[in-house]
Design an enzyme around this catalytic site. Sequence first.
Site: not given
Ligand code: PHB
Length: 399
Positions: A68, A197, A288, A292, A380
């Site tokens: 991605h 997000y 989360p 990271k 990121y």
């Molecule tokens: C996930 O796919 O579990 C995931 C992706 C991004 C995040 C946290 C968890 O920031």
Amino acid sequence: MAIVGAGPAGLLLGQLLAREGIDTVILEARSREHVEGRIRAGVLEQGTIDVLREAGVGERMDREGLVHGGIYLCFDGARHHIPMSELTGGRAVMIYGQTEVVKDLVAARLAMDAPLRFECAEVSLDGLNRDEPVLRYTYQGEPHELTCDLVAGCDGFHGVCRTCIPDDVLGVWQRDYPFAWLGILAQVAPSTDELIYAHSERGFALHSMRSPTISRLYIQVGTEEKIGDWPDERIWDELHARLASEDWELTEGPVLEKSITPMRSFVAEPMRFRSLLLAGDAAHIVPPTGAKGLNLAVADVTVLARALVDRLQSGSETGLREYSDRCLGRVWRAQHFSWWMTTMLHTDPDGDAYGLALQRSQLEYVASSRAAATSLAENYVGLPLERTGASHAGGPWLS
Ligand code: PHB
């Protein structure tokens, strides 16, 4: 060398050292099924991808992982694309579950017949102060004693290793958040090409994925909420409401797994005490939102493996002496980024209208300013493993 914990940190450390001809014993309290079954995050930074390839466990990741180059931020009913690769000179992340990374590492370890003991009970660590570390544990009903040169504490936040460092040596920094994440794994093709997000007054939501047929979705919930209060239909209703944006539809599917995770920021310093070296969640936890946690664990053990190889090959103690400082610069950068993403995107149950207005202003700034978006993007996709410059403590991240 003994490694306590068979999560990604312990298993990868064992793998990196094995490839340099260094033998280790890995002890794990849980069963193989448990370790290989727990669902965790799934975003690998470029640096993590490189290390897994180097360690000889990148084959399935390269086949099945989804690359991605951007993410979406969704707020006020509109979606904004953050073109991370374009903003970071071509860097990208890969979506590949931590669960899969662990399975690949366990398979590699078993294939070389190296000691990996699951279901070790009553693990205790003694003799650190005398520089004669001894690990005691029960395995298959028999008590065992392992005298070792060094111990890698990769046994997670609730593990025993960190608790063996005296209180007057260990500094702890932490913050608990007034919310948690309810996560589901759903058998349905992702409704998006890249992660979304979402900030909304109803709370945060995230649309992630595991494969072209499996979606991973999260919603912010209260810290006291029980999974029993969340039938699938209620979860989907919230996801629809929070992720809503123009001309876009979220597709539902059967829920394969659901669980609630608390959110915490935590750092323990130093990461080394005598012959004990902490790595991964044993030393630090991030919420989360910045994706990271796994990447920090991988970076820690990469630095640690290099230090150990140096010591064995050239007798140099420098890498081990500097291990903690070398890691902590990156750890604190990830702490700040994870806290920043979390506070920008979540609804504070104790917050006020002023706080909400600040969040909106920040989101609009990130979505409209190339400088602000670049700052998000470079954090990121992941900053370099170690800072450049003469001093680890003060040098810049620029490379
Ligand atoms: C996930 O796919 O579990 C995931 C992706 C991004 C995040 C946290 C968890 O920031």
